[in-house]
Scaffold this motif. Structure first.
Motif: not given
Length: 266
Positions: A162, A165-166
């Motif tokens: 995850k 994604e940033n």
């Protein structure tokens, strides 16, 4: 005491990961003007204790002192004997105390290093606990240079993490892994978020993944690692025939074709 020398050594100690607690003791040692001296530092990492001895030596040509190396004794919680390794201070980017701990835990650290010609280069560093340096008893440091072909960003992209994604989280994740940390990461699996731990593994061009109990869960990568070890041993021994033997199906196929053609002609 040379004040400029004191300021330089104070910063050097700080940025090598020993903080500012040794400042007063450093000044006292410099004022005594002895040929050499040591400073001691203790750090706790979880349940493990790392004791560092910093070594300083005075120049024979001036009143300058130099921070030459530091020796780390790592006492593991469930081990009777301490693990020892000396890390040398060089002109390039020094291995910090936390990075030294990570190396002694068996993980890899990415550093900008300096060669004998004074040229800067980047490499992943990892301790080889199977080999020691006869000159000082240190474990050998293996280096995996840029040409070795390990791309951390591309390797991470193969996993459903995850944080990737940033951009900011991705940068922080990569920086942490480059320091040799065992870093937590959020894996996206079938719509669920699962917290796992990862570490860089440049030798096998992958990452190691652990669950909350610190158990390896990437069995597929383990098989790849075993295969890579076999190939590396073969290369070191120069046994090209061993590598070729893995392709036995290749040379046998034409023989079979010849037999078929002969039977057809008869």
């Amino acid at each position: 005491m040379n004040d400029k020398n004191f300021e330089y050594l104070k910063d050097q100690i700080k940025y090598t990961g020993f903080g500012e607690t040794l400042e007063n003791e450093l000044k006292e040692k410099l004022q005594k003007e002895e040929p050499s001296f040591t400073l001691n530092h203790i750090a706790k990492y979880g349940e493990d204790t790392a004791m560092a001895t910093l070594n300083f030596k005075k120049s024979e040509q001036s009143d300058m002192y130099f921070f030459n190396s530091y020796k780390v004794e790592l006492q593991k919680e469930n081990s009777k004997e301490a693990l020892e390794q000396t890390f040398y201070i060089n002109k390039g980017s020094n291995i910090t105390m936390k990075e030294a701990f990570n190396l002694m835990e068996g993980r890899s650290v990415n550093k900008d290093l300096t060669n004998k010609e004074g040229e800067l280069y980047n490499a992943w560093v990892q301790i080889d606990f199977k080999q020691t340096d006869d000159t000082n008893g240190n474990f050998k440091l293996n280096q995996y240079h840029q040409n070795y072909g390990y791309d951390l960003e591309a390797t991470l992209a193969k996993h459903p993490i995850k944080e990737l994604e940033n951009p900011k989280y991705k940068e922080d994740l990569m920086d942490s892994l480059k320091k040799g940390n065992l870093q937590s990461a959020t894996f996206l699996k079938e719509g669920n978020e699962i917290k796992q731990y990862i570490e860089a593994s440049p030798q096998f061009k992958t990452i190691n993944v652990y669950d909350n109990n610190m158990q390896r869960i990437d069995n597929r990568h383990s098989k790849e690692e075993k295969q890579s070890e076999i190939e590396q041993v073969s290369e070191k021994r120069g046994a090209k025939k061993q590598i070729q033997s893995a392709d036995d199906d290749g040379p046998e196929a034409p023989k079979e074709d010849k037999r078929k053609r002969k039977s057809q002609s008869m």
